[in-house]
Scaffold this active site. Sequence first.
Site: not given
Ligand SMILES: NC(=O)c1ccc[n+]([C@@H]2O[C@H](COP(=O)([O-])OP(=O)(O)OC[C@H]3O[C@@H](n4cnc5c(N)ncnc54)[C@H](OP(=O)(O)O)[C@@H]3O)[C@@H](O)[C@H]2O)c1
Length: 271
Positions: A160, A164
């Site tokens: 992961y 990134k």
């Molecule tokens: N949360 C953290 O602490 C954090 C920290 C650093 C970076 N980030 C980055 O921020 C971004 C979002 O973070 P998060 O994971 O916390 O998620 P989020 O924004 O809460 O949710 C992820 C979104 O992506 C969609 N998604 C995931 N896999 C998918 C797929 N294969 N096809 C289509 N849609 C997909 C999910 O919807 P569905 O499930 O409905 O498809 C959801 O809407 C990511 O790029 C992550 O690496 C997050």
Amino acid sequence: MADRADFAARYGGWGIVAGASQGLGAAYAEELAARGLNLLLIARRGELLRSLASELSMKYGIETKIIVLDLSSADAVEQVAQAVNDLEIGMLVYNAAFSAIGPFLERSLDDHLKEIGTNALTPLKLIHLFAGQMLARGRGGIVLMSSLSAFQGSAYISTYAATKAFNIVLAEGLWEEWRERGVDVLVCVSGAVKTPNYVASEPERTGGLGDRTMNPDQVVHEALNALGKGPYVIPGRMNRMASFVMRHLLPRKSAVKFMGRVLKGMYVKQE
Ligand SMILES: NC(=O)c1ccc[n+]([C@@H]2O[C@H](COP(=O)([O-])OP(=O)(O)OC[C@H]3O[C@@H](n4cnc5c(N)ncnc54)[C@H](OP(=O)(O)O)[C@@H]3O)[C@@H](O)[C@H]2O)c1
């Protein structure tokens, strides 16, 4: 916030949020709608997308479309191209990610490859699809999501973090290529954010340098305000300080070991 009309003139008529159904993705959709863009929202869960799309069009008077799609599938980008048809895409936010947490060999090879597909290949292909039109128009914006875990090797989320890191380096290079041609590229290098995915990953504790967990709307607001000002943003003053220590004060080997200890505490169940 930039004036709504200026923002929409620079990055409209339509913005795509890939990974829009919840958390950071839904927050991007809300703030882009508030800034006057019509939105094409992508995720796998159609019900969540439908209700978000109708809420945003009522609240902000914008047009919306949804694409129910798995962005890790091999033909994902062809499906997006078909659905977009002749809409003018001025903004692409790639937020979706897959994270296979745990000791490297306890995750299947398919999981590691899915991380590369969802987090690196698909955003690359979408940029390739839309950037040419943006450059021809002389305006547009591209936002990629990355993570502080990508600034060094990060044990227990190694693949992961590597995907990134790909996003950081890709965005920086494209920022330099396109910054004088009207297309702004930004990578948002985020610390922990209270999203449903983050909470579901059940981190035991947030580890060293204090709890800096942010809300999605704060992260998105800082990211969109940074667009056009430089190649990357680290939302949150405490995250910027922690990242400065990790990157500039600690030797890289120590940073890798420190990150490994933090992640082990968060994700590897102790006996
Ligand atoms: N949360 C953290 O602490 C954090 C920290 C650093 C970076 N980030 C980055 O921020 C971004 C979002 O973070 P998060 O994971 O916390 O998620 P989020 O924004 O809460 O949710 C992820 C979104 O992506 C969609 N998604 C995931 N896999 C998918 C797929 N294969 N096809 C289509 N849609 C997909 C999910 O919807 P569905 O499930 O409905 O498809 C959801 O809407 C990511 O790029 C992550 O690496 C997050």
